[in-house]
Design a protein around this motif. Structure first.
Motif, mmCIF file in Angstrom:
data_model
loop_
_atom_site.group_PDB
_atom_site.id
_atom_site.type_symbol
_atom_site.label_atom_id
_atom_site.label_comp_id
_atom_site.label_asym_id
_atom_site.label_seq_id
_atom_site.Cartn_x
_atom_site.Cartn_y
_atom_site.Cartn_z
ATOM 1 N N HIS A 48 0.801 -1.224 0.000
ATOM 2 C CA HIS A 48 0.000 0.000 0.000
ATOM 3 C C HIS A 48 0.836 1.277 0.000
ATOM 4 C CE1 HIS A 48 -3.464 -2.516 0.504
ATOM 5 N NE2 HIS A 48 -2.941 -3.051 1.597
ATOM 6 N N LEU A 49 2.166 1.140 0.013
ATOM 7 C CA LEU A 49 3.020 2.330 -0.018
ATOM 8 C C LEU A 49 2.951 3.000 -1.380
ATOM 9 C CD1 LEU A 49 6.344 1.516 1.863
ATOM 10 C CD2 LEU A 49 4.573 3.146 2.491
ATOM 11 N N VAL A 50 2.810 4.295 -1.348
ATOM 12 C CA VAL A 50 2.820 5.124 -2.558
ATOM 13 C C VAL A 50 3.758 6.292 -2.269
ATOM 14 C CG1 VAL A 50 0.457 4.490 -3.236
ATOM 15 C CG2 VAL A 50 0.821 6.495 -1.790
ATOM 16 N N PRO A 51 4.173 7.030 -3.291
ATOM 17 C CA PRO A 51 5.008 8.204 -2.998
ATOM 18 C C PRO A 51 4.301 9.103 -1.986
ATOM 19 C CG PRO A 51 4.977 7.768 -5.346
ATOM 20 C CD PRO A 51 3.953 6.845 -4.724
ATOM 21 N N GLY A 52 4.999 9.407 -0.892
ATOM 22 C CA GLY A 52 4.420 10.255 0.142
ATOM 23 C C GLY A 52 3.800 9.501 1.301
ATOM 24 N N GLY A 53 3.777 8.166 1.252
ATOM 25 C CA GLY A 53 3.268 7.426 2.409
ATOM 26 C C GLY A 53 2.313 6.313 2.083
ATOM 27 N N CYS A 54 1.331 6.151 2.941
ATOM 28 C CA CYS A 54 0.379 5.052 2.850
ATOM 29 C C CYS A 54 -0.776 5.429 1.929
ATOM 30 C CB CYS A 54 -0.157 4.708 4.236
ATOM 31 S SG CYS A 54 -1.364 3.375 4.240
ATOM 32 N N GLY A 55 -1.023 4.592 0.945
ATOM 33 C CA GLY A 55 -2.097 4.839 -0.004
ATOM 34 C C GLY A 55 -3.482 4.551 0.553
ATOM 35 N N ILE A 56 -3.546 3.858 1.705
ATOM 36 C CA ILE A 56 -4.840 3.553 2.320
ATOM 37 C C ILE A 56 -4.878 4.078 3.757
ATOM 38 C CG2 ILE A 56 -5.287 1.543 0.847
ATOM 39 C CD1 ILE A 56 -4.508 -0.197 3.357
ATOM 40 N N HIS A 57 -4.212 5.177 4.015
ATOM 41 C CA HIS A 57 -4.049 5.693 5.373
ATOM 42 C C HIS A 57 -5.372 5.797 6.134
ATOM 43 C CE1 HIS A 57 -1.808 7.674 8.564
ATOM 44 N NE2 HIS A 57 -2.818 8.519 8.661
ATOM 45 N N GLN A 58 -6.405 6.270 5.508
ATOM 46 C CA GLN A 58 -7.691 6.460 6.199
ATOM 47 C C GLN A 58 -8.362 5.148 6.585
ATOM 48 O OE1 GLN A 58 -8.703 9.422 7.308
ATOM 49 N NE2 GLN A 58 -6.813 10.202 6.415
ATOM 50 N N VAL A 59 -8.030 4.052 5.891
ATOM 51 C CA VAL A 59 -8.660 2.756 6.169
ATOM 52 C C VAL A 59 -7.623 1.665 6.427
ATOM 53 C CG1 VAL A 59 -10.803 3.279 4.930
ATOM 54 C CG2 VAL A 59 -8.864 2.254 3.706
ATOM 55 N N ARG A 60 -6.426 2.051 6.845
ATOM 56 C CA ARG A 60 -5.337 1.089 7.050
ATOM 57 C C ARG A 60 -5.699 0.077 8.142
ATOM 58 N NH1 ARG A 60 -4.375 5.744 9.624
ATOM 59 N NH2 ARG A 60 -3.207 5.789 11.586
ATOM 60 N N PRO A 61 -5.045 -1.089 8.116
ATOM 61 C CA PRO A 61 -5.346 -2.137 9.103
ATOM 62 C C PRO A 61 -5.105 -1.670 10.540
ATOM 63 C CG PRO A 61 -4.013 -3.011 7.305
ATOM 64 C CD PRO A 61 -4.051 -1.519 7.130
ATOM 65 N N HIS A 62 -5.740 -2.360 11.462
ATOM 66 C CA HIS A 62 -5.658 -2.029 12.891
ATOM 67 C C HIS A 62 -4.209 -1.945 13.373
ATOM 68 C CE1 HIS A 62 -6.807 -1.836 17.092
ATOM 69 N NE2 HIS A 62 -5.948 -2.800 17.339
ATOM 70 N N ILE A 63 -3.367 -2.891 13.008
ATOM 71 C CA ILE A 63 -1.968 -2.887 13.464
ATOM 72 C C ILE A 63 -1.263 -1.599 13.036
ATOM 73 C CG2 ILE A 63 -1.081 -4.197 11.464
ATOM 74 C CD1 ILE A 63 0.203 -4.505 15.078
ATOM 75 N N CYS A 64 -1.565 -1.115 11.862
ATOM 76 C CA CYS A 64 -0.940 0.109 11.351
ATOM 77 C C CYS A 64 -1.469 1.357 12.065
ATOM 78 C CB CYS A 64 -1.165 0.227 9.848
ATOM 79 S SG CYS A 64 -0.540 -1.186 8.917
ATOM 80 N N ARG A 65 -2.659 1.266 12.622
ATOM 81 C CA ARG A 65 -3.231 2.386 13.366
ATOM 82 C C ARG A 65 -2.726 2.447 14.805
ATOM 83 N NH1 ARG A 65 -7.888 4.577 11.188
ATOM 84 N NH2 ARG A 65 -8.553 3.557 9.275
#
Length: 186
Positions: A48-65
């Motif tokens: 899910h990494l894209v230039p500038g960070g996480c491409g799914i930041h708003q809905v990222r998995p629980h562990i990533c939050r």
């Protein structure tokens, strides 16, 4: 929902309000993630990494939050110790089958590939900020893993179960009390 703090908060402290990941995505590449809702191998950039960070930041998995490196939690670590700036990733490490009592739950300082953190002195600064409490601290330079805290003499006595000399008896007793649950010598 539990109001009990998680183990990382107990060991490292709460997430600091004045520290943000910014454009650091070291954890998104370096770490293994193996949870029911997301899996990623160590050393492989997250899909899910894209230039500038996480491409799914708003809905990222629980562990990533909910997971944060030690730089986000330990106020004594300098701002320059953010993983992408210093070449070190510091986290709590959990080993299911530890080889000794200091591996079960510990702080792990990983030197990232290509990092000059040892030569620049940043590794010493980071280790100094972590090696004061009653949590084992390991350092990995990519080729070997070394116990940095407690001191070698204390660690050997704790692991062996041998009697401690008077000048170390209190310190050895405290480590044994807290880490005896992980002891492999019975």
């Amino acid at each position: 929902m539990s109001t009990e703090p998680d183990l990382e908060t107990v060991l490292l402290g709460p997430v600091l309000a004045d520290r943000e990941c910014g454009d650091c995505v070291v954890c998104c590449t370096v770490l293994t993630v193996d949870t029911p809702d997301f899996k990623k191998a160590a050393g492989i950039p997250c899909e899910h990494l894209v230039p500038g960070g996480c491409g799914i930041h708003q809905v990222r998995p629980h562990i990533c939050r909910t997971w944060f490196c030690a730089w986000r939690r330990v106020a004594s670590m300098p701002d320059a110790a953010r993983p992408d700036r210093c070449g070190l990733l510091v986290s709590v490490n959990f080993v299911r089958e530890p080889r000794n009592c200091f591996e079960g739950v510990s702080i792990n300082v990983r030197k990232l590939a290509g990092s000059d953190a040892i030569e620049s002195g940043m590794a010493d600064i980071v280790l100094d900020s972590l090696c004061e409490g009653l949590v084992p601290v390991w350092f990995s330079d990519g080729s070997k893993k070394m116990l940095m805290h407690p001191a070698d003499e204390v660690a050997r006595l704790v692991i062996s179960g041998d009697p401690a000399p008077p000048h170390l008896s209190d310190e050895v007793a405290i480590w044994r009390k807290h880490y005896g649950v992980f002891s492999t010598n019975g």
